[in-house]
Design a protein around this motif. Structure first.
Motif, PDB file in Angstrom:
ATOM      1  N   THR A   1       0.350  -1.571  -0.105  1.00 47.78           N
ATOM      2  CA  THR A   1       0.145   0.050  -0.038  1.00 47.78           C
ATOM      3  C   THR A   1       0.797   1.152  -0.332  1.00 47.78           C
ATOM      4  O   THR A   1       2.107   0.811   0.306  1.00 47.78           O
ATOM      5  CB  THR A   1      -0.833   0.233   1.312  1.00 47.78           C
ATOM      6  N   GLY A   2       0.383   2.095  -0.058  1.00 47.69           N
ATOM      7  CA  GLY A   2       0.752   3.579   0.255  1.00 47.69           C
ATOM      8  C   GLY A   2       1.141   3.893  -1.611  1.00 47.69           C
ATOM      9  O   GLY A   2       1.246   2.843  -2.906  1.00 47.69           O
ATOM     10  N   THR A   3       0.764   5.652  -2.356  1.00 48.99           N
ATOM     11  CA  THR A   3       1.523   5.711  -3.551  1.00 48.99           C
ATOM     12  C   THR A   3       1.924   6.808  -3.404  1.00 48.99           C
ATOM     13  O   THR A   3       2.615   7.492  -2.743  1.00 48.99           O
ATOM     14  CB  THR A   3       0.119   5.760  -4.110  1.00 48.99           C
ATOM     15  N   SER A   4       2.894   6.360  -4.992  1.00 52.85           N
ATOM     16  CA  SER A   4       4.105   6.845  -4.350  1.00 52.85           C
ATOM     17  C   SER A   4       4.229   7.982  -5.515  1.00 52.85           C
ATOM     18  O   SER A   4       4.709   9.558  -5.765  1.00 52.85           O
ATOM     19  CB  SER A   4       5.208   6.821  -5.657  1.00 52.85           C
ATOM     20  N   GLY A   5       3.056   7.962  -6.490  1.00 56.96           N
ATOM     21  CA  GLY A   5       2.597   9.547  -8.198  1.00 56.96           C
ATOM     22  C   GLY A   5       1.267   9.728  -8.089  1.00 56.96           C
ATOM     23  O   GLY A   5       0.620  10.423  -8.922  1.00 56.96           O
ATOM     24  N   SER A   6       0.391   9.817  -6.252  1.00 58.27           N
ATOM     25  CA  SER A   6      -0.566  10.006  -6.605  1.00 58.27           C
ATOM     26  C   SER A   6      -0.614  12.297  -6.527  1.00 58.27           C
ATOM     27  O   SER A   6       0.247  12.534  -6.644  1.00 58.27           O
ATOM     28  CB  SER A   6      -1.279  10.154  -5.031  1.00 58.27           C
TER      29      SER A   6
END
Length: 142
Positions: free
Chosen positions: A63-68
């Motif tokens: 989980t988690g997003t680097s390109g949000s």
């Protein structure tokens, strides 16, 4: 699902979605009120080739997003489901391990085994079958 062409899983900023053969719509399987997850971005998905004790394949999510659009989002670390997404359990809180808010970039099963490999930040982690997560490799210094 690499083991079933009629079962498609897709992660997004809003959770994990599935589509089964014959269905025309996608269903979010991480927002179940009885054991689901809070809204979190799904960065990577791994499905075990082997059946677990429940007769289903274990699903792991990084989980988690680097390109949000809002920038990097930590998420919940690594989570898994033993029952097709009905309930989810946090397996490793990467904030505690990495001491930062770097999302899980990739999780996958090591070919021919049920060992897991996860990449977060500058570290590669490994979890042997029925074992604990260990930092296996530092990609490059900070």
């Amino acid at each position: 699902d690499p083991n079933n062409d009629d079962h498609i899983l897709a992660g997004s900023y809003g959770g994990l979605f599935e589509k089964l053969a014959g269905q025309t719509t996608w269903q979010c399987i991480t927002d179940n009120p009885n054991g689901g997850l809070p809204a979190t971005g799904i960065n990577t998905i791994a499905v075990d080739n082997n059946l677990n004790g429940n007769g289903q394949r274990t699903i792991y999510l990084g989980t988690g997003t680097s390109g949000s659009p809002e920038g990097a989002s930590y998420g919940l670390g690594l989570v898994y489901s033993l029952n097709g997404g009905q309930t989810w359990t946090i397996d490793m809180d990467f904030l505690a391990v990495n001491n930062n808010k770097i999302p899980v970039a990739k999780v996958y099963y090591r070919p021919g085994t049920s060992d897991l490999i996860a990449i977060s930040g500058h570290k590669i982690f490994r979890k042997p079958t029925n074992g604990a997560w260990v930092a296996a490799f530092l990609l490059y210094p900070h």
